[in-house]
Design a protein around this motif. Sequence first.
Motif, mmCIF file in Angstrom:
data_model
loop_
_atom_site.group_PDB
_atom_site.id
_atom_site.type_symbol
_atom_site.label_atom_id
_atom_site.label_comp_id
_atom_site.label_asym_id
_atom_site.label_seq_id
_atom_site.Cartn_x
_atom_site.Cartn_y
_atom_site.Cartn_z
ATOM 1 N N TYR A 125 -20.051 0.279 24.977
ATOM 2 C CA TYR A 125 -18.564 1.074 24.586
ATOM 3 C C TYR A 125 -19.044 2.515 24.349
ATOM 4 O O TYR A 125 -19.920 2.963 24.135
ATOM 5 N N PHE A 182 -14.271 0.017 26.197
ATOM 6 C CA PHE A 182 -15.251 -0.853 26.855
ATOM 7 C C PHE A 182 -15.511 -0.209 28.275
ATOM 8 O O PHE A 182 -14.899 0.074 29.052
ATOM 9 N N GLN A 228 -20.072 -5.321 30.457
ATOM 10 C CA GLN A 228 -20.908 -6.347 29.711
ATOM 11 C C GLN A 228 -21.618 -6.927 30.948
ATOM 12 O O GLN A 228 -21.359 -7.226 31.836
ATOM 13 N N ARG A 261 -20.729 -9.184 33.853
ATOM 14 C CA ARG A 261 -19.753 -10.017 33.682
ATOM 15 C C ARG A 261 -18.238 -9.361 33.333
ATOM 16 O O ARG A 261 -17.393 -9.969 33.181
ATOM 17 N N GLY A 262 -18.400 -7.838 33.104
ATOM 18 C CA GLY A 262 -17.113 -7.221 32.984
ATOM 19 C C GLY A 262 -17.291 -5.656 33.167
ATOM 20 O O GLY A 262 -18.416 -5.343 32.915
ATOM 21 N N ILE A 306 -21.347 -14.577 26.117
ATOM 22 C CA ILE A 306 -19.913 -14.018 26.402
ATOM 23 C C ILE A 306 -18.738 -14.371 25.458
ATOM 24 O O ILE A 306 -19.098 -15.702 25.101
ATOM 25 N N ARG A 307 -17.917 -13.791 25.025
ATOM 26 C CA ARG A 307 -16.960 -14.012 24.199
ATOM 27 C C ARG A 307 -17.198 -14.609 22.917
ATOM 28 O O ARG A 307 -16.666 -15.306 21.826
#
Lengths: 111, 112
Positions: free
Chosen positions: B35, B45, B48, B55-56, B97-98
């Motif tokens: 970040y 952000f 990731q 993944r992001g 993740i998450r």
Amino acid sequence: EDKVVQSPLSLVVHEGDTVTLNCSYEVTNFRSLLWYKQEKKAPTFLFMLTSSGIEKKSGRLSSILDKKELSSILNITATQTGDSAIYLCAVERAGANNLFFGTGTRLTVIP
Amino acid sequence: DAGVTQSPTHLIKTRGQQVTLRCSPISGHKSVSWYQQVLGQGPQFIFQYYEKEERGRGNFPDRFSARQFPNYSSELNVNALLLGDSALYLCASSLAIREKLFFGSGTQLSVL
């Protein structure tokens, strides 16, 4: 466009006061709302809220989510100088792998 | 247990230079996120990674890149630095993740 708005931007209170910090959001596919405390550099986790109306509590801090109003509040009772920090609100969307942060509320507690 | 560690803590660069920031996650954490926090703003952000795969990705130009190594540590690279890249760069790790993010103390980058 996703949006997380925190208010007030800054707040100065005396030790012992009670404060309420606000966070409102507009995001698609809302999954959860999180509160972090940032004292110097590293944000530290406070609460994660997913269900409306259920209060999360930790000591003098508590938070609640209102999914109908798309908002959350963070309450701090009997404030201490150690509560001085930036409080960040973040929203997580379903299917996304990141948090979307507001600009934060800078709280200053004076003795 | 050690938390998320980032290096260096401070860095001064000039416009046009390149920079590499490093992050070691909490032991057992397989996901690392990056970040950017500009003064007076919330973290934004950038990337990731999970199990060495991206993944992001946030809304940042291609000058920003990252990778994750087999030991789950990560590097963030920024090329052709601009004055506007001056910020606190935060790394966060999570089990997957998450999952809940644990942040490091960041690298303060100043571009002159």
